[in-house]
Design an enzyme around this catalytic site. Structure first.
Site, mmCIF file in Angstrom:
data_model
loop_
_atom_site.group_PDB
_atom_site.id
_atom_site.type_symbol
_atom_site.label_atom_id
_atom_site.label_comp_id
_atom_site.label_asym_id
_atom_site.label_seq_id
_atom_site.Cartn_x
_atom_site.Cartn_y
_atom_site.Cartn_z
ATOM 1 N N ASP A 141 0.872 -1.160 0.000
ATOM 2 C CA ASP A 141 0.000 0.000 0.000
ATOM 3 C C ASP A 141 0.920 1.224 0.000
ATOM 4 O OD1 ASP A 141 -2.221 1.673 0.525
ATOM 5 O OD2 ASP A 141 -1.722 1.646 2.652
ATOM 6 N N GLY A 216 -4.553 -11.970 7.325
ATOM 7 C CA GLY A 216 -5.355 -11.106 8.182
ATOM 8 C C GLY A 216 -4.530 -10.579 9.342
ATOM 9 N N HIS A 244 -8.246 -22.295 -10.559
ATOM 10 C CA HIS A 244 -8.838 -23.642 -10.493
ATOM 11 C C HIS A 244 -8.729 -24.414 -11.807
ATOM 12 C CE1 HIS A 244 -10.694 -26.730 -8.343
ATOM 13 N NE2 HIS A 244 -11.705 -26.097 -7.796
ATOM 14 N N ASP A 248 -5.912 -27.803 -7.940
ATOM 15 C CA ASP A 248 -7.121 -28.309 -7.271
ATOM 16 C C ASP A 248 -7.070 -28.010 -5.781
ATOM 17 O OD1 ASP A 248 -5.710 -30.529 -5.978
ATOM 18 O OD2 ASP A 248 -5.541 -31.322 -8.018
HETATM 19 N N1 CAO Z 1 -1.075 -8.579 12.065
HETATM 20 C C1 CAO Z 1 -0.608 -7.923 13.132
HETATM 21 N N2 CAO Z 1 0.425 -7.042 13.068
HETATM 22 C C2 CAO Z 1 0.978 -6.822 11.862
HETATM 23 C C3 CAO Z 1 0.525 -7.464 10.710
HETATM 24 C C4 CAO Z 1 -0.541 -8.398 10.845
HETATM 25 N N3 CAO Z 1 -0.987 -9.067 9.806
HETATM 26 N N4 CAO Z 1 1.262 -7.040 9.670
HETATM 27 C C5 CAO Z 1 2.136 -6.146 10.158
HETATM 28 N N5 CAO Z 1 1.970 -6.028 11.467
HETATM 29 C C6 CAO Z 1 2.754 -5.173 12.362
HETATM 30 C C7 CAO Z 1 4.231 -5.338 12.076
HETATM 31 O O1 CAO Z 1 4.760 -6.439 12.761
HETATM 32 C C8 CAO Z 1 4.762 -4.014 12.560
HETATM 33 O O2 CAO Z 1 4.818 -4.035 13.980
HETATM 34 P P1 CAO Z 1 6.090 -3.462 14.794
HETATM 35 O O3 CAO Z 1 6.052 -1.991 14.578
HETATM 36 O O4 CAO Z 1 5.843 -3.909 16.191
HETATM 37 O O5 CAO Z 1 7.324 -4.081 14.209
HETATM 38 C C9 CAO Z 1 3.672 -3.045 12.148
HETATM 39 O O6 CAO Z 1 2.489 -3.818 12.026
HETATM 40 C C10 CAO Z 1 3.945 -2.346 10.834
HETATM 41 O O7 CAO Z 1 4.298 -3.314 9.854
HETATM 42 P P2 CAO Z 1 4.597 -2.881 8.331
HETATM 43 O O8 CAO Z 1 3.344 -2.758 7.578
HETATM 44 O O9 CAO Z 1 5.467 -1.662 8.343
HETATM 45 O O10 CAO Z 1 5.535 -4.066 7.809
HETATM 46 P P3 CAO Z 1 5.187 -5.514 7.237
HETATM 47 O O11 CAO Z 1 6.503 -6.079 6.826
HETATM 48 O O12 CAO Z 1 4.390 -6.312 8.182
HETATM 49 O O13 CAO Z 1 4.308 -5.245 5.916
HETATM 50 C C11 CAO Z 1 3.774 -4.313 3.765
HETATM 51 C C12 CAO Z 1 4.875 -4.558 4.828
HETATM 52 C C13 CAO Z 1 4.422 -3.585 2.637
HETATM 53 C C14 CAO Z 1 3.224 -5.650 3.293
HETATM 54 C C15 CAO Z 1 2.624 -3.497 4.402
HETATM 55 O O14 CAO Z 1 3.133 -2.282 4.919
HETATM 56 C C16 CAO Z 1 1.503 -3.163 3.430
HETATM 57 O O15 CAO Z 1 1.619 -2.304 2.558
HETATM 58 N N6 CAO Z 1 0.344 -3.844 3.620
HETATM 59 C C17 CAO Z 1 -0.869 -3.584 2.832
HETATM 60 C C18 CAO Z 1 -0.968 -4.547 1.669
HETATM 61 C C19 CAO Z 1 -2.226 -4.280 0.868
HETATM 62 O O16 CAO Z 1 -2.610 -3.147 0.647
HETATM 63 N N7 CAO Z 1 -2.870 -5.363 0.445
HETATM 64 C C20 CAO Z 1 -4.106 -5.263 -0.289
HETATM 65 C C21 CAO Z 1 -3.839 -5.603 -1.710
HETATM 66 S S1 CAO Z 1 -5.333 -5.707 -2.644
HETATM 67 O O17 CAO Z 1 -5.735 -4.176 -2.838
#
Ligand code: CAO
Length: 274
Positions: A141, A216, A244, A248
């Protein structure tokens, strides 16, 4: 605006200390700053360009794929403990260690057993190519929108190397500096929507890949232990989507079971990491 001002602050994402040692320190709930949004005073037309335009193309292509979903709960308590134990080391080494490097590595280890999930299909779905490299795409994001750079050759990287590369890609993504080399060549994707919130999702495959997983938010839930007692467990839900036509449900379930076992017993990753 009144609604925003009076809304309760969100819960912290995950307790930083493991259970039951978490009793030592209760994390303070995060207070969400109130950010006034610029409201739209009159209708405005805006062309869809750049990353959003790329999303139109890839998601239209994804929509043509017959997806099926598979969901499961993962007990992340041991991993929460392990990350907690490693946090001071990662801080001393100067890198951020989130849950993602473990999740990415366990994906690659499970793909070693189910290479059909690390594959691509051609446009008419007549040939399947098994990919040698595990180039794991990470949905990000960013201020520009959704973008999916990939970490190359995860099968031969350590957790430390994966964390460094994830930090690098995240930094580039936030600053709008990801290039074609980071964005091309993905073979499997993960979407950590749980870093924002939520439990389940229905992720769309990134063509020509054949599967994707959405994660999640890790949260504390009640669970029965082996003695039949109710205990607290850090639980995360995963939502897999697979093509799919070539994958499978049984294959996806077996793959997910292996992936889950690495996350629930993270020490076992050491046995199989090269
Ligand atoms: N559950 C609980 N805590 C979580 C978590 C989860 N699933 N994911 C991340 N956290 C925590 C991390 O551990 C971190 O905690 P600390 O500060 O204690 O270390 C904090 O939240 C911030 O994490 P982060 O987001 O900076 O880092 P990440 O490596 O976990 O994730 C990224 C990186 C790039 C995947 C994430 O920032 C992101 O952009 N997520 C959104 C993805 C998205 O938009 N998906 C939808 C796609 S379809 O439109």
């Amino acid at each position: 605006h009144i609604e925003n001002l009076t809304r309760a602050p969100p819960e912290p994402l995950v307790e930083t200390a493991p259970l039951p040692a978490a009793k030592k320190r209760k994390p303070e709930p995060a207070v969400r700053p109130y950010i006034p949004q610029a409201s739209v005073q009159e209708d405005r037309v805006e062309p869809i360009r750049g990353i959003r335009k790329a999303m139109v193309k890839s998601m239209n292509a994804a929509h043509a794929i017959p997806h099926f979903g598979y969901y499961d709960d993962i007990d992340m308590s041991s991993l929460v403990q392990l990350r907690y134990d490693l946090k001071s080391t990662s801080k001393a080494r100067g890198f951020k260690l989130s849950f993602m490097p473990f999740i990415i590595k366990s994906t690659s280890l499970a793909l070693l057993e189910y290479p059909v999930l690390n594959a691509s299909v051609d446009s008419n779905c007549e040939n399947i190519t098994y990919k040698a490299s595990h180039n794991i795409g990470i949905a990000m994001d960013t201020p520009d929108g959704l973008i999916v750079p990939n970490i190359k050759n995860v099968q031969s990287l350590s957790l430390h190397q994966i964390a460094l590369e994830l930090n690098r890609l995240h930094e580039l993504g936030i600053n709008g500096k990801l290039g074609p080399s980071e964005l091309k060549g993905g073979t499997f994707s993960l979407s950590n929507i749980g870093s924002i919130g939520g439990t389940y999702a229905r992720p769309l495959i990134m063509p020509p890949e054949v599967a994707i997983g959405a994660l999640g938010k890790i949260s504390v839930r009640p669970k029965f232990n082996h003695e039949g007692e109710i205990v607290k467990a850090h639980t995360m839900q995963v939502s897999w989507s697979a093509d799919h036509r070539v994958i499978d449900g049984a294959t996806m379930a077996r793959f997910s079971n292996i992936w889950k076992s690495y996350l629930e017993k993270p020490g076992t990753m050491l046995l199989d990491t090269r």
